[in-house]
Every structure is written in C-alpha cells, then in structure tokens.
Design an enzyme around this catalytic site. Structure first.
Site, PDB file in Angstrom:
ATOM      1  N   GLU A  46       0.870  -1.015   0.051  1.00 18.92           N
ATOM      2  CA  GLU A  46      -0.199  -0.012  -0.084  1.00 18.92           C
ATOM      3  C   GLU A  46       0.773   1.251  -0.089  1.00 18.92           C
ATOM      4  OE1 GLU A  46      -2.936   0.137  -0.667  1.00 18.92           O
ATOM      5  OE2 GLU A  46      -3.504  -1.964  -0.491  1.00 18.92           O
ATOM      6  N   GLN A  51       0.306   6.832  -5.119  1.00 19.58           N
ATOM      7  CA  GLN A  51       0.764   7.753  -6.489  1.00 19.58           C
ATOM      8  C   GLN A  51       1.540   7.062  -7.503  1.00 19.58           C
ATOM      9  OE1 GLN A  51      -0.602  11.507  -6.403  1.00 19.58           O
ATOM     10  NE2 GLN A  51      -1.708   9.840  -5.479  1.00 19.58           N
ATOM     11  N   GLY A  90      10.741   6.904  -5.916  1.00 20.41           N
ATOM     12  CA  GLY A  90       9.966   8.355  -5.541  1.00 20.41           C
ATOM     13  C   GLY A  90       9.447   8.346  -4.214  1.00 20.41           C
ATOM     14  N   TYR A 129      -6.421   6.590   3.958  1.00 20.32           N
ATOM     15  CA  TYR A 129      -6.345   5.732   2.892  1.00 20.32           C
ATOM     16  C   TYR A 129      -5.742   4.292   3.257  1.00 20.32           C
ATOM     17  CZ  TYR A 129      -5.572   2.296  -0.599  1.00 20.32           C
ATOM     18  OH  TYR A 129      -5.190   1.320  -1.315  1.00 20.32           O
ATOM     19  N   ASP A 147      -9.223   5.835  -2.303  1.00 28.91           N
ATOM     20  CA  ASP A 147      -8.160   6.472  -3.016  1.00 28.91           C
ATOM     21  C   ASP A 147      -8.704   7.051  -4.030  1.00 28.91           C
ATOM     22  OD1 ASP A 147      -9.009   4.233  -4.439  1.00 28.91           O
ATOM     23  OD2 ASP A 147      -6.887   3.604  -4.939  1.00 28.91           O
ATOM     24  N   CYS A 208     -17.558   1.559 -19.984  1.00 29.72           N
ATOM     25  CA  CYS A 208     -18.670   1.023 -19.550  1.00 29.72           C
ATOM     26  C   CYS A 208     -19.445   0.023 -19.901  1.00 29.72           C
ATOM     27  CB  CYS A 208     -19.849   2.435 -19.701  1.00 29.72           C
ATOM     28  SG  CYS A 208     -18.883   3.947 -18.777  1.00 29.72           S
ATOM     29  N   CYS A 211     -18.646  -2.948 -18.066  1.00 27.03           N
ATOM     30  CA  CYS A 211     -18.637  -2.854 -16.525  1.00 27.03           C
ATOM     31  C   CYS A 211     -19.661  -3.588 -16.050  1.00 27.03           C
ATOM     32  CB  CYS A 211     -19.057  -1.050 -16.305  1.00 27.03           C
ATOM     33  SG  CYS A 211     -19.281  -0.714 -14.554  1.00 27.03           S
TER      34      CYS A 211
END
Length: 365
Positions: A46, A51, A90, A129, A147, A208, A211
């Site tokens: 996690e 990011q 990073g 989160y 998130d 979609c 979905c």
DNA sequence: CAAACGTGGCA
DNA sequence: TTGCCAAGTTT
C-alpha cells in the site's frame, strides 16, 4: 452533499455488492501482494502503491520483501539499505516513514500490526487511505479505503460532484463506502472498487460497456460518465537552474554528499551542486567558489559533460553537469570519496543517476 | 487548506 | 512536446 443516503438509495446495495464481487472474483489481476493476507506485506504494498503504478511497483515489491521479509527484518535494517531498495520509486519519505512505523510496531506492538483504526492511524506514513486498506484487506474490517480510484468510481456511480482534488471531499466518499461496503467481504469489496477503477472505470474513456455495475451507475444512465469526477487542479511549477560537479581525486574516486534529512530527496546522496543565481558570473566560477568554500577544498572545474532536465511534480531542475578535480577533502558521515564500485551501495535520486551515467560515458570508463 | 513531495508512462 | 495521471501523507 445531501443527507439522504448520499444517493445510495439510487441503487440496490445488495445487488451492487454481488455484481461487483462476482466480477472481482473472476477478473482480478494476479498481483504479488494478493498471495496472502500478511498485514506487513499488505502494508508495504500500500505504501509503494501511493501515487505509483502497479507495473512500476511489482519488481520493487518483490525485491523489498525478499530483502526485508518481516517486520523484524525491516526494523533491524540500516536506513541506507532501505532507501537503496526504494531507489527510483520516488517519494522517499514513504520509505523512511515506513521503517519508522514498522519499528514502532516491532517495539510497541510486539511486531503485530495493530487492527484498530485509532492505533493504526497513529503510525507514520499511514493516513486515512492506508489505514483503511490494511484494516479491510488484511483484517477484514469494514473500513473505507478511499483512494483516487474509489473517488472516481463512486463519483460516477453515485453522481457525486464534489471536487475530488479537495481534501474535504474524502469524507463524502468514506461515508458512501460505509453505506455500500459488503460486511461479508470488506477486503474484496474495497479491492474490487479499486480494481474496477484501474481496469474499467478509468479516468479517460471508461469501458462502460464492459462494466459489471453499469446498471447501478447513475452517471452512465445519464450519459455523464465522461464528466466525472470533478477535479479542479492548479499546479504552479517552479524552474530551478543548477550546476553540478563530478569531482575526482587522484585515484579516480568521486565526491558525493548526503542530502539533509528533511525536504526534497531527504537522506539520499548526490554530487555537489549549487543553485545558479548570478547570470553575470560564469557558472564554472560560481561552482568552484561555492564548493571550495563549503567543503574547504581546492577544486578545478574542467569540462561541462552534459545537461540534464529533471521534472518533478512541483518543480523542474535544469542541471549543467561539470567534471573536475580535487586534491583532498575532509570526509565525514555526509561527505565521502567513493570509487565507482563503492558508489553502488549509496541511494541516489534518478537525476543524479543520470549524471553518473554521463560521467562514465564522457570518461569512457 | 495549499503546497511539498518523485518518477515514468501515455495521449 | 506538454500536461495529465498513478492504490496519498505530511506540514
């Protein structure tokens, strides 16, 4: 937002859960952190995923877990080793905060990751989160893990128009998750919401027609899926001119220094460099003067061997890279002369890795 | 709350 | 090429 069930009354919650969980059960990706529910491994994954893209994280996760398989192992590791394992990922404070928090778990909680919201939230680097993610995924607790994916997916399904760039919006989505979450399987439910965001309900051109929950989707039914989420961004970027020096002594060793323990690229190593201000003084002279003063040495700058543009989220470095010689410096814990072999154990930011590459090419080593 | 904090991929 | 985007947290 209104108070009436956050428009969750628009959908049949039970049917929504079933459709989402069935899809996740069949379509979820085979990811290394999904092999078991070890809270430590979930935690590491996690933090790495913050990011950061899944494809980027996978090889780092494998190496990190191999090198630091347990809370005890990471607790006892040198920070430098941890940063080296994080090199290139990073947001390096994530690595240092993770180790700090893991050490706290090791010492105060007997090496067991806390399973209470209040406790886990106090750990460094564990925000709302990550706390929810660990509690739900590893411990099966019905806590929201909101998130960017979850905000995007729910903004569409529930037609929530709050600006997801605002910090205050998160609580709106947490409230929505608390209403929608499956209490039979909070772990899969939260992961499914994120997986749907990653695979189907993407930022641009959501799929979609594929979905599994489009019948429950308020935005799709109104043809507004491309208008959501609302995200107002405003980024002002600075631009900074730098000059860096790759200085070698008579034995070909390079001078490196450790960056301060706060701020940008904290505790990583770099080649001596300065921010250029006075355009009417030659860069070479500025660089030479600054380094001689700072490190009480006597260097000479020879050639410029390259230029580097390095783009961060909030600023850009334009670096002119020079080569030079030095007689001697006083080494300490933050300033070292290292051979090209020894330099490999030090964690460097990508910008300085590029410089080293240029140096090696220029020198034809 | 806004800004700081990395990097690489992609349209 | 430029800007946006990716499983956020800290200050």
């Amino acid at each position: 937002m209104n108070n009436r069930l956050l428009k969750a009354d628009y959908i049949d919650i039970y049917a929504f859960q079933q459709d989402l969980l069935t899809w996740f059960n069949e379509e979820q990706r085979d990811l290394p952190w999904r092999k078991d529910k070890d809270p430590y491994k979930i935690w590491v994954s996690e933090i790495m995923l913050q990011q950061t893209r899944v494809d980027t994280v996978i090889p780092y996760f494998h190496r990190f877990i191999e090198q630091f398989p347990t809370i005890a192992a990471l607790s006892e590791a040198e920070e430098e080793k941890v940063l080296k394992a994080w090199e290139g990922l990073g947001y390096y404070s994530r690595a240092r905060n993770l180790q700090t928090a893991v050490r706290e778990v090791y010492e105060k909680y007997g090496g067991v990751v806390p399973n209470h919201p209040k406790e886990i939230a106090t750990l460094k680097g564990v925000g709302p989160y990550t706390a929810g993610a660990i509690l739900s995924i590893a411990y099966g607790l019905p806590e929201p893990a909101v998130d960017g994916n979850v905000m995007r997916v729910l903004s569409r399904i529930l037609l929530i128009t709050d600006d997801i760039a605002k910090a205050s919006s998160r609580k709106v989505f947490e409230a929505a998750v608390r209403e929608l979450i499956s209490h039979d399987n909070p772990s899969d439910f939260n992961q499914a919401l994120m997986e749907l965001g990653a695979l189907i309900c993407t930022p641009r051109s959501p799929s979609c027609l594929l979905c599994p929950v489009r019948d429950h989707c308020h935005a799709f039914n109104e043809g507004k899926q491309n208008e959501l989420p609302v995200k107002v961004k405003k980024i002002k970027k600075r631009e900074v001119q730098l000059a860096a020096a790759l200085l070698t002594d008579s034995e070909g060793r390079l001078l490196i220094r450790k960056r301060p323990d706060k701020g940008l690229l904290a505790n990583l190593w770099e080649f001596p460099n300065i921010e250029l201000n006075l355009q009417y003084v030659s860069e070479k002279e500025q660089l030479k003067e600054a380094i001689n003063t700072k490190y009480d040495t006597n260097i000479s700058i020879t050639d410029m061997i390259g230029q580097i543009e390095h783009i961060f989220t909030h600023l850009t470095w334009n670096i002119n890279v020079y080569q030079g010689k030095l007689d001697r410096v006083i080494e300490d814990k933050d300033l070292k002369l290292v051979s090209l072999e020894e330099i490999k154990i030090y964690p460097f930011p990508v910008s300085h890795q590029k410089m080293l590459k240029q140096y090696i090419e220029a020198a034809g080593i």
